[in-house]
Design a protein around this motif. Structure first.
Motif, PDB file in Angstrom:
ATOM      1  N   ASN A   1      -0.971 -22.116  49.817  1.00  0.00           N
ATOM      2  CA  ASN A   1       0.104 -21.522  50.614  1.00  0.00           C
ATOM      3  C   ASN A   1      -0.178 -20.036  50.819  1.00  0.00           C
ATOM      4  OD1 ASN A   1       0.989 -20.125  48.223  1.00  0.00           O
ATOM      5  ND2 ASN A   1       2.072 -21.977  47.595  1.00  0.00           N
ATOM      6  N   PRO A   2       0.602 -19.345  51.656  1.00  0.00           N
ATOM      7  CA  PRO A   2       0.358 -17.908  51.918  1.00  0.00           C
ATOM      8  C   PRO A   2       0.357 -17.046  50.657  1.00  0.00           C
ATOM      9  CG  PRO A   2       1.866 -18.794  53.555  1.00  0.00           C
ATOM     10  CD  PRO A   2       1.662 -19.880  52.530  1.00  0.00           C
ATOM     11  N   GLU A   3       1.190 -17.386  49.682  1.00  0.00           N
ATOM     12  CA  GLU A   3       1.214 -16.599  48.447  1.00  0.00           C
ATOM     13  C   GLU A   3      -0.106 -16.713  47.689  1.00  0.00           C
ATOM     14  OE1 GLU A   3       3.590 -18.657  49.411  1.00  0.00           O
ATOM     15  OE2 GLU A   3       5.160 -17.197  49.940  1.00  0.00           O
ATOM     16  N   GLU A   4      -0.662 -17.918  47.656  1.00  0.00           N
ATOM     17  CA  GLU A   4      -1.938 -18.113  46.969  1.00  0.00           C
ATOM     18  C   GLU A   4      -3.081 -17.447  47.720  1.00  0.00           C
ATOM     19  OE1 GLU A   4      -1.372 -22.411  44.753  1.00  0.00           O
ATOM     20  OE2 GLU A   4      -1.526 -22.378  46.936  1.00  0.00           O
ATOM     21  N   ILE A   5      -3.036 -17.460  49.039  1.00  0.00           N
ATOM     22  CA  ILE A   5      -4.055 -16.763  49.827  1.00  0.00           C
ATOM     23  C   ILE A   5      -3.992 -15.258  49.567  1.00  0.00           C
ATOM     24  CG2 ILE A   5      -4.785 -16.218  52.177  1.00  0.00           C
ATOM     25  CD1 ILE A   5      -3.856 -18.981  53.022  1.00  0.00           C
ATOM     26  N   LYS A   6      -2.770 -14.740  49.477  1.00  0.00           N
ATOM     27  CA  LYS A   6      -2.604 -13.311  49.180  1.00  0.00           C
ATOM     28  C   LYS A   6      -3.116 -12.987  47.777  1.00  0.00           C
ATOM     29  CE  LYS A   6      -0.867  -9.164  49.965  1.00  0.00           C
ATOM     30  NZ  LYS A   6      -0.941  -8.558  48.641  1.00  0.00           N
TER      31      LYS A   6
END
Length: 482
Positions: free
Chosen positions: A23-28
């Motif tokens: 998800n976007p949090e993990e990509i960040k």
């Protein structure tokens, strides 16, 4: 002596940008980890590329960030890029003196400078050490110098065990060394373990050593670093994906044991004697692993395709490097002085071992999902049949009881219309009267049981009628079921 002119160490590091299902949090979070490998002043100017499937994106506005000068002992540069779903960082470091030969063992100090620049941060996917320089004397034995360089990088490593092959690049001699060892243990999967874990389940190092005959050859060889970076990225991705498949296989085998246990319990006629609660427990057990097994099988197939795609890219990039190196030789008709056939040894290992092994694992473990779905469907149908049987039994009992109650009620109402039983009584006078025609007061004393005869008779009729019709109802239901 075993000296090198302008010894240089390039460390190619690779980190995961986004994995399957991130998800976007993990990509960040992945982005933040990657930035830690660069100095603080570079982290603020680093470009975060949010594009989808960016093929090759340089992340610094100036492409490179150089450090060191003529007054420093070491110099080098940072070169961060994004390649599709991964980040790459080339950290180059060399001695500042470009002319004076240095002892080959100085590679150890250069490596220490690189590790100092990284600040203890390591690559999540993998890395490659690329050592190159110029031999000051044609009579030097390149292999002797290469062994010293390798020992300086990894003092504990064994040259003979890890040697993969050698070749030629722009007239120089190339050596490849590789160490790879799986770190998996026979452990039970925890509920918090992710099927798409970003952990590395192996220990490895990969080293390329190139010793050029001239400074011009070394300069032309350095221009190939963009192709080396992509080649090593494909190689790293293959090994990382293979490590993931080993962990996935272990988890799937553990779940497969549960699947077999569920099927064993409902095999043959055994399930007919199992209580409903036991069937529900087996069903819940199968349901508890179906999602994990599905995800893990899909992930295994995904990593299989990752290995195949990157293997093809690795082979194409190897050919591209060879073509560019031959083209850089300049003079036509000369005997080729570039031979990188040793790179094909890794391709053969992937094809004959890694890819074949993962394909067989996928073929063997994929049917487990169908078996699991079959087990769930079978157990669910057994539970439904057993539940329907119990409901039907309950309805039959209600029917039988209803018939009996109705018959008893009818019998009770009819028995109320029966004539009363005349009970003979004895009349006793309480006083004497001289007149025989006079009315004397009398006291009746009938037997005690006589007052209950009518009620008991009515109850008996009701019970008899109820039991008779309950038996009739039971026989009728049995005949209907047959």
């Amino acid at each position: 002596m075993n000296n090198i002119i302008y010894p240089t160490v390039d460390l190619f590091l690779y980190d995961l940008r986004d994995g399957l299902g991130d998800n976007p949090e993990e990509i960040k979070e992945n982005w933040d980890k990657f930035k830690l490998k660069l100095p603080k002043n570079l982290q603020d100017v680093l470009k975060f590329d949010s594009g989808f499937e960016s093929e090759y994106e340089e992340l610094l506005p100036t492409r490179f960030h150089r450090f060191g000068n003529d007054f420093d002992v070491y110099e080098g540069f940072y070169y961060p890029v994004r390649m599709s779903d991964m980040y790459g960082l080339l950290l180059d470091c060399s001695v500042s003196n470009k002319l004076t030969p240095q002892p080959a063992k100085c590679i150890k100090k250069i490596k220490g400078e690189i590790e100092r620049c990284l600040g203890g941060n390591s690559a999540t996917l993998g890395q490659t050490w690329f050592v190159y320089g110029q031999l000051p004397h044609p009579a030097q034995n390149p292999e002797d110098v290469a062994q010293i360089c390798y020992k300086a990088l990894f003092p504990w490593a064994n040259w003979q065990d890890n040697f993969q092959g050698k070749g030629h690049l722009l007239g120089g001699t190339v050596f490849e060394l590789d160490f790879f060892k799986l770190l998996l243990q026979e452990t039970v999967k925890d509920s918090g373990d992710s099927a798409a874990s970003k952990s590395r389940y192996f220990d490895s190092h990969h080293v390329i050593i190139v010793l050029y005959p001239t400074a011009d050859a070394a300069q032309k060889g350095a221009e190939l670093m963009y192709d080396w970076m992509r080649l090593f990225a494909d190689r790293t991705k293959i090994l990382w994906a293979y490590g993931q498949t080993r962990q996935l296989k272990q988890w799937l085998k553990q779940d497969y044991i549960t699947i077999q246990d569920c099927l064993r319990q409902i095999r043959g006629e055994k399930y007919q004697n199992l209580p409903l609660n036991n069937l529900k427990d087996i069903l819940n057990q199968a349901r508890s692993i179906v999602s994990d097994y599905t995800i893990d099988v899909d992930e295994l197939g995904y990593q299989l395709r990752t290995i195949a795609i990157n293997l093809e890219n690795y082979q194409k990039r190897s050919a591209t490097i060879t073509e560019k190196a031959i083209s850089a030789q300049g003079l036509e008709g000369e005997k080729p002085i570039t031979d990188l056939a040793f790179l094909a040894k890794f391709s053969a290992r992937v094809t004959e071992k890694y890819l074949l092994q993962v394909e067989k694992d996928y073929e063997n473990l994929s049917p487990g999902l169908q078996r699991l779905e079959f087990a769930i469907a079978t157990i669910r149908s057994l539970v439904e049949v057993d539940r329907a049987r119990q409901e039907r039994r309950f309805q039959n009992n209600i029917t039988i009881g209803g018939w009996g109650l109705a018959a008893a009620a009818i019998a009770a109402s009819l028995s109320a219309q029966f004539p009363y039983v005349i009970v003979p009584v004895e009349v006793l006078t309480t006083e004497q009267t001289p007149d025989p025609n006079a009315i004397a007061s009398v006291k009746l004393n009938p037997p005690l049981s006589a007052s209950w005869d009518a009620a008991l008779l009515s109850l008996g009729y009701s019970l008899a009628a109820g039991l008779l019709f309950m038996a009739i109802a039971w026989l009728w239901i049995k005949r209907k079921e047959q």
